[in-house]
Design a protein around this motif. Structure first.
Motif, PDB file in Angstrom:
ATOM      1  N   GLN A 159      88.424  19.939 -38.583  1.00 31.46           N
ATOM      2  CA  GLN A 159      88.467  19.578 -39.994  1.00 31.46           C
ATOM      3  C   GLN A 159      87.413  18.516 -40.322  1.00 31.46           C
ATOM      4  O   GLN A 159      87.039  17.716 -39.482  1.00 31.46           O
ATOM      5  CB  GLN A 159      89.855  19.086 -40.398  1.00 31.46           C
ATOM      6  N   THR A 161      86.345  15.528 -43.301  1.00 31.64           N
ATOM      7  CA  THR A 161      86.865  14.699 -44.384  1.00 31.64           C
ATOM      8  C   THR A 161      85.704  13.984 -45.053  1.00 31.64           C
ATOM      9  O   THR A 161      84.969  13.229 -44.403  1.00 31.64           O
ATOM     10  CB  THR A 161      87.861  13.648 -43.858  1.00 31.64           C
ATOM     11  N   SER A 164      86.000   9.256 -50.402  1.00 27.37           N
ATOM     12  CA  SER A 164      86.506   9.404 -51.764  1.00 27.37           C
ATOM     13  C   SER A 164      85.657   8.742 -52.832  1.00 27.37           C
ATOM     14  O   SER A 164      86.023   8.765 -54.007  1.00 27.37           O
ATOM     15  CB  SER A 164      87.930   8.834 -51.848  1.00 27.37           C
ATOM     16  N   LYS A 187      89.189  23.519 -41.806  1.00 28.80           N
ATOM     17  CA  LYS A 187      89.865  22.764 -42.846  1.00 28.80           C
ATOM     18  C   LYS A 187      88.945  21.652 -43.331  1.00 28.80           C
ATOM     19  O   LYS A 187      88.286  20.991 -42.523  1.00 28.80           O
ATOM     20  CB  LYS A 187      91.159  22.181 -42.261  1.00 28.80           C
ATOM     21  N   LYS A 189      88.616  18.312 -46.264  1.00 26.94           N
ATOM     22  CA  LYS A 189      89.191  17.468 -47.300  1.00 26.94           C
ATOM     23  C   LYS A 189      88.069  17.007 -48.208  1.00 26.94           C
ATOM     24  O   LYS A 189      87.136  16.324 -47.773  1.00 26.94           O
ATOM     25  CB  LYS A 189      89.898  16.252 -46.682  1.00 26.94           C
ATOM     26  N   GLY A 193      90.373  14.242 -52.507  1.00 28.24           N
ATOM     27  CA  GLY A 193      91.620  14.340 -51.766  1.00 28.24           C
ATOM     28  C   GLY A 193      92.168  15.742 -51.634  1.00 28.24           C
ATOM     29  O   GLY A 193      93.169  15.962 -50.948  1.00 28.24           O
ATOM     30  N   THR A 194      91.530  16.712 -52.276  1.00 32.73           N
ATOM     31  CA  THR A 194      91.967  18.105 -52.186  1.00 32.73           C
ATOM     32  C   THR A 194      91.694  18.665 -50.786  1.00 32.73           C
ATOM     33  O   THR A 194      90.602  18.496 -50.245  1.00 32.73           O
ATOM     34  CB  THR A 194      91.231  18.970 -53.232  1.00 32.73           C
ATOM     35  N   TRP A 195      92.699  19.341 -50.243  1.00 34.11           N
ATOM     36  CA  TRP A 195      92.542  20.003 -48.943  1.00 34.11           C
ATOM     37  C   TRP A 195      92.247  21.480 -49.151  1.00 34.11           C
ATOM     38  O   TRP A 195      92.855  22.132 -50.004  1.00 34.11           O
ATOM     39  CB  TRP A 195      93.809  19.860 -48.107  1.00 34.11           C
ATOM     40  N   TRP A 197      91.818  25.024 -46.761  1.00 32.84           N
ATOM     41  CA  TRP A 197      91.839  25.743 -45.494  1.00 32.84           C
ATOM     42  C   TRP A 197      90.988  26.998 -45.675  1.00 32.84           C
ATOM     43  O   TRP A 197      91.290  27.837 -46.532  1.00 32.84           O
ATOM     44  CB  TRP A 197      93.255  26.154 -45.119  1.00 32.84           C
ATOM     45  N   ASP A 228      95.111  23.016 -51.616  1.00 29.86           N
ATOM     46  CA  ASP A 228      96.146  22.046 -51.966  1.00 29.86           C
ATOM     47  C   ASP A 228      95.442  20.989 -52.821  1.00 29.86           C
ATOM     48  O   ASP A 228      94.836  20.045 -52.304  1.00 29.86           O
ATOM     49  CB  ASP A 228      96.740  21.427 -50.700  1.00 29.86           C
ATOM     50  N   THR A 230      94.553  18.010 -55.359  1.00 37.90           N
ATOM     51  CA  THR A 230      94.999  16.711 -55.832  1.00 37.90           C
ATOM     52  C   THR A 230      95.047  16.708 -57.362  1.00 37.90           C
ATOM     53  O   THR A 230      94.086  17.120 -58.020  1.00 37.90           O
ATOM     54  CB  THR A 230      94.043  15.605 -55.346  1.00 37.90           C
TER      55      THR A 230
END
Length: 389
Positions: A159, A161, A164, A187, A189, A193-195, A197, A228, A230
């Motif tokens: 993943q 990240t 922000s 994955k 991010k 903050g939205t994830w 996949w 997912d 935010t």
């Protein structure tokens, strides 16, 4: 005769009720000796069952008899052949059902396949706004830097990240692209903050940071992904897939938009989304949880239906769900999930429709199980598989 033996005999005769089938399944799964006993009884009943399967994988054939039925209205040229296999694979079960039409439509024997975006690279690739590319090792940790040495993301195995911080209003939004090849998943991010996949054979285009002064958060998808999002009421999140937009505030949904598929499917798990064609934003379809919007690429029509969302998110748990898919559609999925290429030289299989479930199984194991209900052979040469008659 004990109760279990009665249930087995009723199963072999096709006389089990739904409750009795569940009871028999619980007994078979309870102990290894139960599975061995059941398998041996099936083989006694059906001498045509293959004996060269891996016993440790515990393939069990639940029905060897194939029946032919005509529709009640006896419509000419529409005779269906039904076959069922209930196979137990380790601790999981699969049910395969096939239907055959007398006159299947001829199809090309090569499965339509997406071309790799970076044919010279085998792994996950991150393409930065400056044009440079980096191959991402999904087994290691570290920092991702741009050409100037600036840290743009943290990598934790499979993943990424992104930090922000937001771009200033005067800063140009810089878009990156993340490509996940067949046979892999990843994955990410995003900076809000939205994830996300990403499934096999997918590409996501997204801003390194969402602009501070923008009225929306926009990303672009080719392939399949679960979002997912935010929540931000002032900045809706918009996913563009070909000529379709999915607009949300904060929600969880799956989007399947492979270029070679006939439709674009948006499946809502939580929250609410609006789905619409880019050229006609007012003609939008609003989804509530457990509903799916399907955009037919040929007819340009957009419809919705209630679905079992777990069927469309199972890939995140390494499950392959086959839900009324034709044989060519199954091969297309296997090409993506297992990074193989199929040559189908058995056109009589193209009209078959299957149902079933596999959990983290090899492509050969899946083909063996499907062949229980619809006999065919195959030849594997590295990552090239030929389906034979």
């Amino acid at each position: 005769m004990c109760e279990t033996s009665v249930l087995i005999e009723k199963y072999l005769q096709g006389e089990l009720t739904k409750a009795e089938r569940q009871k028999l399944m619980e007994w078979v799964l309870a102990k290894e000796e139960n599975r061995v006993f059941f398998k041996n009884r099936i083989r006694e009943y059906d001498r045509n069952c293959s004996t060269d399967f891996d016993h440790e994988a515990a393939f069990l054939k639940f029905s060897g008899a194939i029946t032919t039925k005509k529709s009640k209205k006896r419509i000419p040229f529409h005779i269906f052949r039904y076959a069922a296999v209930f196979a137990i694979l380790l601790a999981s079960a699969i049910f395969v059902k096939s239907h055959f039409l007398d006159n299947p439509q001829p199809t090309d024997n090569r499965v339509t396949k997406e071309q790799p975006i970076f044919p010279d690279k085998e792994g996950i690739v991150l393409k930065l706004d400056d044009g440079s590319t980096q191959e991402i090792d999904s087994e290691s940790d570290g920092l991702v830097q741009d050409a100037q040495g600036n840290v743009i993301a943290n990598k934790d195995k499979n993943q990424l990240t992104f930090d922000s911080k937001a771009e200033t209003e005067k800063t140009r939004v810089r878009f990156n692209e993340l490509y996940v090849p067949n046979g892999q998943r990843f994955k990410v991010k995003l900076s809000d903050g939205t994830w996300v996949w990403l499934n096999s054979g997918s590409k996501l285009r997204f801003p390194q940071h969402f602009a501070r002064g923008s009225k929306s958060r926009e990303v672009f998808l080719e392939g399949e992904a679960f979002f997912d999002v935010t929540k931000n009421a002032q900045k809706p999140f918009i996913v563009t897939a070909e000529n379709i937009n999915i607009k949300v505030l904060g929600t969880r949904f799956n989007l399947s938009a492979y270029g070679t598929d006939d439709a674009i499917a948006t499946t809502l798990v939580e929250g609410a989304v609006n789905v619409y064609e880019i050229k006609t934003p007012k003609n939008r379809t609003r989804l509530s949880p457990s509903y799916q919007a399907n955009f037919n690429k040929s007819t340009k029509s957009l419809g919705k239906q209630k679905v079992n969302t777990s069927l469309y998110t199972a890939w995140m748990q390494n499950k392959l769900i086959i839900n009324d898919l034709t044989f060519p559609e199954i091969l297309k999925k296997l090409e993506r999930t297992h990074n193989v290429t199929f040559i189908n030289k058995a056109p009589h299989l193209n009209a078959a429709v299957f149902q079933g479930e596999f959990h983290n199984e090899s492509v050969e194991s899946i083909l063996k199980t499907i062949a229980l209900s619809t006999p065919f052979s195959y030849k594997i040469e590295q990552n090239r598989i030929t389906i034979l008659k």
